[in-house]
Every structure is written in structure tokens, then in C-alpha cells.
Design a protein around this motif. Structure first.
Motif: not given
Length: 179
Positions: A90-94, A106-109, A135-140, A159-165
């Protein structure tokens, strides 16, 4: 004459009852459209009771988040994931909370062309706060989600903050907050 007055009174009473209950009133909040949407990226369903768990156990990850909060820990998201036995896929969590709309998500993730089923409700008439999803996302592409009850939400996210590893969470107030 008495019957006519009773009918008129009943009509007025029913009209008042209907409008006061909001049955005839238009919704106050945003209305989700049912227009055909571009789902070329795919469709992801938050209503699948935990969904697929290719990263690892969602329940265990939530448990580790709650433990980090209870222990007032400072911890990187990657270390938190590893403590739950999660893979690094996974790359990020929203955060997906009340009033999250498709285009915003879709914009944040960064998930172009995705459609989302069972997003939290947008109704201001809800009698209780809705669950939140991490929600955990990898490669969009969405990979996995964790469902979090309002009473146990371990992370404060604006609102709108995205977490990474690499995001470090620090105990702040009563929850974990990204640095």
C-alpha cells in the motif's frame, strides 16, 4: 356541516403532520446523483463486511491503532502496519467519512475513474454518526479498508489529509494525529 368541519380539520392536521415530519419537504443536504458515471477504473464496495484483506487482517490493524492510542505512542504508519502483520503493498491511506463524495475521494486517493458503493451517508438527518473507513491504496487502486466506529476512531485526520507509510502518528489529546 359538522362532517365538513371534521374533514377540513383532518386535512389540515395531516398536512401539518406531513410537512413537520419532512415527508413532503425536499432534503436539506446534498443529493447524490444516479447519473451514469465513469467507472473505467473499477468499482469498490465499502459494504462488503470487511472486504478482501490482501494486506492483512483489518481487525488486527484497527486493534494495533487502538493500542497505539491507548499507550500514547508515537509510531510510523509502516511500523504500525508491520505490528499488525500487514504487507507493504500500500502507498497511502485516506479517510472516508460522512459527506465524502465520489470526485473528492478519487482526487485524494488518486483513483481516477473509480466508482464507490456504500459510501457513508450524507444525510444531515442521520440519528447517529456514521462509521468511518480508512481506505488503503496502492498504485492508484483501492486495496483494502478498515471500518471504524465513531466511538473508537483512533486517528484525528483533517479533511483531505492523506497518510503514507512514512507518516508518523503522535498522541494528541485523546487520539493519534499525523505530524
Amino acid at each position: 356541516m359538522t362532517k365538513m368541519l371534521m374533514r377540513a380539520g383532518l386535512t389540515v392536521f395531516l398536512a401539518c403532520l406531513i410537512t413537520s415530519c419532512g415527508i413532503a419537504a425536499p432534503p436539506d443536504g446534498p443529493v447524490r446523483t444516479t447519473q451514469p458515471q465513469d467507472c473505467s477504473g473499477g468499482t469498490f464496495d465499502f459494504g462488503t463486511s470487511g472486504g478482501a484483506q490482501p494486506l492483512g487482517s483489518s481487525d488486527l490493524m484497527l486493534q494495533k491503532m487502538l493500542e497505539a492510542r491507548a499507550n500514547k505512542q508515537t509510531i510510523a504508519m509502516q511500523d504500525l502496519a508491520h505490528s499488525a502483520g500487514w504487507s507493504d503493498e500500500w502507498d497511502r491511506m485516506v479517510e472516508v467519512g460522512e459527506h465524502t463524495e465520489r470526485d473528492e475521494l478519487n482526487s485524494r486517493a488518486q483513483t481516477t475513474g473509480y466508482c464507490w458503493k456504500n459510501l457513508p451517508p450524507t444525510s444531515p438527518m442521520s440519528d447517529r454518526p456514521s462509521d468511518t473507513y480508512y481506505l488503503f491504496v496502492r498504485n492508484n487502486r483501492p486495496v483494502q479498508f478498515i471500518q471504524v466506529r465513531p466511538s473508537e476512531n483512533p486517528i484525528i485526520l483533517l479533511r483531505g489529509v492523506v497518510l503514507t507509510k512514512e507518516t508518523v502518528l503522535r498522541y494528541y489529546g485523546s487520539r493519534l494525529k499525523p505530524e
